[in-house]
Design a protein around this motif. Structure first.
Motif, PDB file in Angstrom:
ATOM      1  N   VAL A  61      16.057  49.458  53.516  1.00  0.00           N
ATOM      2  CA  VAL A  61      16.987  50.068  52.573  1.00  0.00           C
ATOM      3  C   VAL A  61      16.871  49.395  51.209  1.00  0.00           C
ATOM      4  CG1 VAL A  61      18.644  50.680  54.385  1.00  0.00           C
ATOM      5  CG2 VAL A  61      18.884  48.499  53.192  1.00  0.00           C
ATOM      6  N   PRO A  62      17.165  50.118  50.117  1.00  0.00           N
ATOM      7  CA  PRO A  62      17.251  49.477  48.808  1.00  0.00           C
ATOM      8  C   PRO A  62      18.453  48.542  48.756  1.00  0.00           C
ATOM      9  CG  PRO A  62      17.918  51.771  48.657  1.00  0.00           C
ATOM     10  CD  PRO A  62      17.401  51.574  50.048  1.00  0.00           C
ATOM     11  N   PRO A  83      14.331  44.864  51.446  1.00  0.00           N
ATOM     12  CA  PRO A  83      13.970  46.240  51.807  1.00  0.00           C
ATOM     13  C   PRO A  83      12.926  46.329  52.909  1.00  0.00           C
ATOM     14  CG  PRO A  83      14.154  46.031  49.432  1.00  0.00           C
ATOM     15  CD  PRO A  83      14.221  44.636  49.982  1.00  0.00           C
ATOM     16  N   LEU A  96      14.828  49.955  44.743  1.00  0.00           N
ATOM     17  CA  LEU A  96      15.447  51.101  44.076  1.00  0.00           C
ATOM     18  C   LEU A  96      14.365  51.990  43.473  1.00  0.00           C
ATOM     19  CD1 LEU A  96      18.494  49.563  42.166  1.00  0.00           C
ATOM     20  CD2 LEU A  96      18.468  50.686  44.391  1.00  0.00           C
ATOM     21  N   LEU A 105      22.076  56.232  41.135  1.00  0.00           N
ATOM     22  CA  LEU A 105      22.616  56.154  42.486  1.00  0.00           C
ATOM     23  C   LEU A 105      23.837  57.053  42.648  1.00  0.00           C
ATOM     24  CD1 LEU A 105      22.346  52.300  42.981  1.00  0.00           C
ATOM     25  CD2 LEU A 105      20.969  54.034  44.147  1.00  0.00           C
ATOM     26  N   THR A 159      13.910  58.747  44.728  1.00  0.00           N
ATOM     27  CA  THR A 159      14.114  58.914  46.166  1.00  0.00           C
ATOM     28  C   THR A 159      15.432  58.356  46.678  1.00  0.00           C
ATOM     29  OG1 THR A 159      12.951  56.835  46.640  1.00  0.00           O
ATOM     30  CG2 THR A 159      11.630  58.848  46.594  1.00  0.00           C
ATOM     31  N   ASN A 160      16.057  57.452  45.963  1.00  0.00           N
ATOM     32  CA  ASN A 160      17.250  56.790  46.475  1.00  0.00           C
ATOM     33  C   ASN A 160      18.520  57.429  45.941  1.00  0.00           C
ATOM     34  OD1 ASN A 160      15.539  53.666  46.041  1.00  0.00           O
ATOM     35  ND2 ASN A 160      15.746  54.866  47.898  1.00  0.00           N
ATOM     36  N   ASN A 161      19.408  57.795  46.856  1.00  0.00           N
ATOM     37  CA  ASN A 161      20.749  58.174  46.458  1.00  0.00           C
ATOM     38  C   ASN A 161      21.745  57.089  46.823  1.00  0.00           C
ATOM     39  OD1 ASN A 161      22.874  60.045  45.580  1.00  0.00           O
ATOM     40  ND2 ASN A 161      23.397  60.142  47.757  1.00  0.00           N
ATOM     41  N   ARG A 162      21.377  56.271  47.813  1.00  0.00           N
ATOM     42  CA  ARG A 162      22.242  55.200  48.285  1.00  0.00           C
ATOM     43  C   ARG A 162      21.546  53.851  48.135  1.00  0.00           C
ATOM     44  NH1 ARG A 162      24.183  57.300  54.272  1.00  0.00           N
ATOM     45  NH2 ARG A 162      25.501  59.053  53.602  1.00  0.00           N
ATOM     46  N   ALA A 163      22.348  52.804  48.058  1.00  0.00           N
ATOM     47  CA  ALA A 163      21.830  51.439  48.113  1.00  0.00           C
ATOM     48  C   ALA A 163      22.878  50.555  48.764  1.00  0.00           C
ATOM     49  CB  ALA A 163      21.486  50.921  46.718  1.00  0.00           C
TER      50      ALA A 163
END
Length: 303
Positions: free
Chosen positions: A112-113, A107, A65, A154, A69-73
């Protein structure tokens, strides 16, 4: 009794464990009781409180995370840990540090986170695992997701869950508009249907009022781009295949993109599918097309 989680149920709980304490069978069997202050002092924990109801301290572990940079996880909910008063072998003695080490590897492998959310009464979360698959569990998990989202900045969520964790995922589809992809795996998507097929009068939890996700699905309340991939082994001896695929049928009826994928489970009951669930979830998070995901499944998914 509030949400099936009231004072009578709480009376036999044991004390909330220390943040670094090994997990115990006793905590799963009896449940644990936490205060908001204890939760605030516990690393990787959020106080989940559905509106107007008492709350629980929900533990989670994460890797990859980055608020910038992360909008999704990709979020994962594990299966049941308990049959009657017997906890599955291998649970007792596991530690938060070992869980984190497992999470840390995801990851790099999937790109992916990743977030592992501990269901109530398991892996250090307060609450009672014996109350699983009732409405309270879904509401608590939804409240926990709200808090985790706020903490880590998120937006959209990708959810995967195995068996009873698949029931959590199926249930959350009826509550949330931020789920862009869901992978209920070997999922008890209809406890009522499984009871009928097995000739049971009550669920394996001992309750007859398990929450029915399929009765509470509304397309207008969902993310407009939601895709659901129902994943399982048709030879599953724990959850009949028709119980799993019924969720996809119901979602299609209300106009939601829902697809059925098969995988080969490696356990004797042909039920435990984890890595394939995470692979499908990661592909969806990375905006791989439905055709690409189906092509990967056609190549063979195992375990």
């Amino acid at each position: 009794m509030a949400l099936g989680w009231g004072a009578q149920a709480q009376s036999g709980r044991i004390d909330f464990p220390a943040a670094d304490a090994p997990f115990t069978n006793a905590a799963v069997v009896h449940g644990t009781l936490a205060t908001r202050a204890q939760c605030a002092g516990t690393a990787n924990a959020v106080w989940a409180q559905p509106e107007g109801e008492s709350g629980e301290c929900i533990r989670y572990w994460h890797a990859g995370l980055n608020n910038m940079t992360n909008n999704r996880a990709l979020f994962f909910f594990s299966g049941d840990m308990l049959v009657g008063n017997t906890v599955f072998s291998g649970y007792e003695g596991q530690t938060p540090a070992r869980i984190q080490a497992t999470i840390d590897a995801v990851p790099a492998r999937l790109g992916v986170p990743y977030v592992f959310v501990a269901r109530p009464g398991t892996y250090g979360s307060s609450g009672e695992h014996k109350q699983r698959r009732r409405r309270a569990e879904a509401l608590l998990m939804s409240a926990a997701l709200d808090e985790i989202k706020k903490r880590h900045g998120l937006g959209e969520l990708v959810l995967a869950g195995l068996s009873g964790g698949g029931h959590v995922v199926a249930s959350l589809l009826g509550y949330r508009s931020d789920i862009v992809c869901a992978v209920p795996t070997s999922s008890v998507s209809s406890p009522k249907m499984r009871m009928q097929l097995r000739g049971w009068t009550i669920d394996a939890t001992g309750y007859s009022d398990s929450y029915e996700p399929m009765d509470n699905l509304r397309k207008e309340a969902m993310h407009p781009a939601l895709r659901v991939f129902v994943l399982g082994d048709p030879a599953d001896r724990n959850v009949p295949w028709t119980v799993q695929t019924a969720l996809a049928d119901r979602l299609r009826m209300i106009g939601v993109q829902a697809h059925v994928l098969t995988a080969e489970a490696t356990d004797p009951d042909r039920h435990f599918i984890l890595q394939s669930a995470l692979l499908v979830g990661s592909m969806c998070l990375l905006d791989r097309s439905t055709e690409q995901i189906q092509q990967r499944a056609a190549q063979g998914l195992k375990g």
